[in-house]
Design an enzyme around this catalytic site. Structure first.
Site, PDB file in Angstrom:
ATOM      1  CB  SER A 179      -0.904  -0.003   1.235  1.00 54.65           C
ATOM      2  OG  SER A 179      -0.148   0.052   2.422  1.00 54.65           O
ATOM      3  CG  HIS A 187      -0.907  -5.545   4.055  1.00 52.18           C
ATOM      4  ND1 HIS A 187      -0.583  -4.789   5.145  1.00 52.18           N
ATOM      5  CD2 HIS A 187      -0.311  -4.939   2.989  1.00 52.18           C
ATOM      6  CE1 HIS A 187       0.172  -3.763   4.777  1.00 52.18           C
ATOM      7  NE2 HIS A 187       0.337  -3.824   3.469  1.00 52.18           N
ATOM      8  CD  GLN A 207      -2.349  -1.624   4.811  1.00 52.14           C
ATOM      9  OE1 GLN A 207      -2.527  -1.349   3.638  1.00 52.14           O
ATOM     10  NE2 GLN A 207      -1.348  -1.105   5.506  1.00 52.14           N
ATOM     11  CD  GLU A 208      -0.701  -2.032   8.863  1.00 52.05           C
ATOM     12  OE1 GLU A 208      -0.192  -1.632   9.927  1.00 52.05           O
ATOM     13  OE2 GLU A 208      -0.211  -1.816   7.754  1.00 52.05           O
ATOM     14  CD  GLU A 235       2.016  -5.289   7.670  1.00 57.31           C
ATOM     15  OE1 GLU A 235       1.376  -4.979   8.701  1.00 57.31           O
ATOM     16  OE2 GLU A 235       2.530  -4.452   6.909  1.00 57.31           O
ATOM     17  CG  ASP A 238      -2.109   1.841   8.417  1.00 58.20           C
ATOM     18  OD1 ASP A 238      -2.904   2.660   7.903  1.00 58.20           O
ATOM     19  OD2 ASP A 238      -1.052   1.495   7.863  1.00 58.20           O
ATOM     20  CD  GLU A 249       0.339   3.758   9.758  1.00 63.84           C
ATOM     21  OE1 GLU A 249       0.644   3.082  10.765  1.00 63.84           O
ATOM     22  OE2 GLU A 249       0.726   3.462   8.610  1.00 63.84           O
ATOM     23  CG  ASP A 294       2.338   5.109   5.897  1.00 68.43           C
ATOM     24  OD1 ASP A 294       3.362   5.482   5.291  1.00 68.43           O
ATOM     25  OD2 ASP A 294       1.889   3.941   5.806  1.00 68.43           O
ATOM     26  CE  LYS A 349       5.191   2.154   5.884  1.00 65.64           C
ATOM     27  NZ  LYS A 349       4.004   2.414   5.023  1.00 65.64           N
ATOM     28  CG  HIS A 406       6.629  -3.838   9.381  1.00 70.10           C
ATOM     29  ND1 HIS A 406       6.051  -5.072   9.415  1.00 70.10           N
ATOM     30  CD2 HIS A 406       5.591  -2.959   9.507  1.00 70.10           C
ATOM     31  CE1 HIS A 406       4.749  -4.958   9.540  1.00 70.10           C
ATOM     32  NE2 HIS A 406       4.438  -3.693   9.607  1.00 70.10           N
ATOM     33  NE  ARG A 407       6.545   0.162   3.233  1.00 77.58           N
ATOM     34  CZ  ARG A 407       6.362   1.105   2.319  1.00 77.58           C
ATOM     35  NH1 ARG A 407       7.335   1.960   2.058  1.00 77.58           N
ATOM     36  NH2 ARG A 407       5.210   1.236   1.689  1.00 77.58           N
ATOM     37  CB  SER A 408       3.148  -5.256   3.578  1.00 79.20           C
ATOM     38  OG  SER A 408       3.329  -4.563   2.360  1.00 79.20           O
ATOM     39  CE  LYS A 444       2.713   0.389  10.264  1.00 79.48           C
ATOM     40  NZ  LYS A 444       1.413   0.390   9.593  1.00 79.48           N
TER      41      LYS A 444
HETATM   42  C1  2PG Z   1       1.700   0.586   6.024  1.00 75.52           C
HETATM   43  C2  2PG Z   1       2.648  -0.509   5.617  1.00 75.52           C
HETATM   44  C3  2PG Z   1       3.278  -1.289   6.724  1.00 75.52           C
HETATM   45  P1  2PG Z   1       2.994  -1.268   3.177  1.00 75.52           P
HETATM   46  O1  2PG Z   1       0.767   0.929   5.284  1.00 75.52           O
HETATM   47  O2  2PG Z   1       1.886   1.206   7.052  1.00 75.52           O
HETATM   48  O3  2PG Z   1       2.365  -1.911   7.568  1.00 75.52           O
HETATM   49  O4  2PG Z   1       2.178  -1.291   4.585  1.00 75.52           O
HETATM   50  O5  2PG Z   1       4.397  -1.667   3.490  1.00 75.52           O
HETATM   51  O6  2PG Z   1       2.265  -2.252   2.313  1.00 75.52           O
HETATM   52  O7  2PG Z   1       2.912   0.130   2.655  1.00 75.52           O
HETATM   53 MG    MG Z   2       0.369   2.737   6.771  1.00 78.35          MG
END
Ligand code: 2PG
Ligand code: MG
Length: 429
Positions: free
Chosen positions: A43, A156, A164-165, A206, A243, A286, A313, A338, A366-368, A389
């Site tokens: 994403s 994800h 998403q999270e 994740e 998130d 987020e 983000d 990130k 982190h990243r997914s 996270k």
């Molecule tokens: C996010 C990230 C990490 P992605 O949106 O914050 O959880 O996802 O690495 O796919 O951008």
């Molecule tokens: Mg995000």
């Protein structure tokens, strides 16, 4: 005096989603060396630095990184070899200049970041220091509050929730290790609840569960149920962090919630967050609004910013200029960090410093798509950011970061402090 960079080598390896990514090894003249591997998002924000992919459909569906590797060997290495290993800012600036684009699109942010972090690791090795100590100004002792993603949706986990999270944060734990244990117990409680409810316990990118056909608030109810079933108090001991990654849901200023069969205006989405904030113990939200919805962000922050952490983000993409604009517009009170969104270690540290000067928090992320690389664990301790996270407490590329934090906590012994809930924005009020 740290010795000079002697060699830079890059190779193609795999990430956790079966896609190739780049690993870089740097050796100094002393013989000390360091290596890192670069993660990859799904994403991704539209304004992120460019991840250079080959686009050759015959290899890895176009996702090969041989061009980025060639850029490391042919363009970056000749420039940085001979520079002092501890000249991080100079090395990073040299790569930014070599690239010459605003988004690192020529050499690739993946190529540049690989070299940037590997140089830091090599210099830390030569100094005989762990990375978290090498990168810190003083004596780093703060272990972060982890935000653990136990239920995955959106990009994800196709077929799961729109959002998403769904993360848990052990705000009331006495130590990092205890907080991690509490969270693992909640993770397993959620697994049991899903199983007993006849839902599949498949995992998303994740490492969190990704049950199909769940409404977004149904997912929230399950998370609260899991916290309680594991024997913890929702809110006081374990809070919720979200998130929803709403940039992925937005088009033409409207937010489409497919699971609910509804389309919301920005105002209605702000209402939804305010409602959820009353119904659930949410400590951090987020990307509650989309990456270019500055009006939406401002009204969200005006409505809830005194009560909860609002993390940007996609809107800030770890970019100092964007963060500065967010501070000026009072659009949020926290930033997601990130490394590969911006592409160098120096610019990442500058982004954290910029946020912190405004009284904002930074959540190191982190990243997914991940590797076994643990740089973000050292980075969160080095900067004292107090928030990380890095996914569920499951799957090797996620547990690598948690296990690294456990190792740092053990190494610090009595000097280790745990951030807990005090790291969050609202606890500062
Ligand atoms: C996010 C990230 C990490 P992605 O949106 O914050 O959880 O996802 O690495 O796919 O951008
Ligand atoms: Mg995000």
């Amino acid at each position: 005096m740290t010795s000079n960079i002697a060699s830079v080598r890059a190779r193609e390896i795999l990430d956790s989603r079966a896609n190739p990514t780049i690993t870089v090894e740097v050796a100094l003249e002393s013989g000390a060396g360091g290596a890192t591997a670069v993660p990859s998002g799904a994403s991704t924000g539209a304004l992120e630095a460019v991840e250079l992919r080959d686009g050759d459909a015959k290899r890895y569906r176009g996702k090969g990184v041989l061009k980025a590797i060639a850029n490391v060997h042919d363009t970056i290495a000749p420039k940085v070899v001979g520079m002092p290993g501890d000249a991080q800012r100079k090395v990073d600036q040299a790569m930014i200049d070599l690239d010459g684009t605003p988004d690192k699109g020529r050499l690739g942010a993946n190529a540049i970041l690989g070299v940037s972090v590997a140089v830091a690791r090599a210099a830390a090795a030569e100094a005989g220091k762990p990375l978290y100590r090498y990168l810190a100004d003083g004596e780093p002792t703060l272990l972060p509050l982890p935000l653990l993603n136990i239920l995955n949706g959106g990009k994800h986990a196709e077929g799961s929730t729109d959002f998403q999270e769904f993360m848990i944060a052990p705000v009331g734990a006495p130590t990092f290790a205890e907080g991690l244990r509490w969270s693992v117990e909640v993770y397993h409680a959620l697994e049991r609840i899903l199983h007993e409810g006849g839902r599949p316990t498949t995992l998303g990118d994740e490492g969190g569960f990704a049950p199909p056909g769940l409404a977004n608030d149904g997912a929230m109810d399950l998370v609260v149920q899991a916290i309680t079933a594991a024997g913890y108090a929702p809110g006081d001991q374990i809070a919720i962090a979200l998130d929803p990654a709403t940039s992925e849901l937005e088009s033409n200023g409207k937010y489409e919630l497919t699971r609910e069969g509804s389309t919301l205006t920005a105002d209605e989405l702000v209402d939804l967050w305010a409602d959820w904030c009353r119904r659930y113990p949410i400590a951090s939200l987020e990307d509650g609004m989309a990456e270019e919805d500055w009006d939406g962000w401002r009204s969200l922050n005006a409505r809830l910013g005194d009560r909860m952490q609002l993390v940007g983000d996609d809107i800030f993409v770890t970019n100092v200029e964007r963060i500065r604009e967010g501070i000026r517009q009072e659009a949020a009170n926290s930033v997601l960090i990130k490394l590969n969104q911006i592409g160098t270690l120096t610019e990442t540290l500058d982004a954290i410093a910029e946020a912190s000067r405004a009284g904002w928090t930074s959540v190191i992320s982190h990243r997914s798509g991940e590797t076994e690389d643990t740089t973000i664990a050292d980075l969160v301790v080095a900067t004292g950011a107090g928030l990380i996270k890095t996914g569920a407490p499951a799957r090797g590329e996620r547990t690598a970061k948690y296990n690294r934090l456990l190792a740092i906590e053990a190494e610090l012994g009595d000097r280790a402090r745990y951030a807990g809930g005090s790291a969050l924005v609202q606890s500062r009020a």
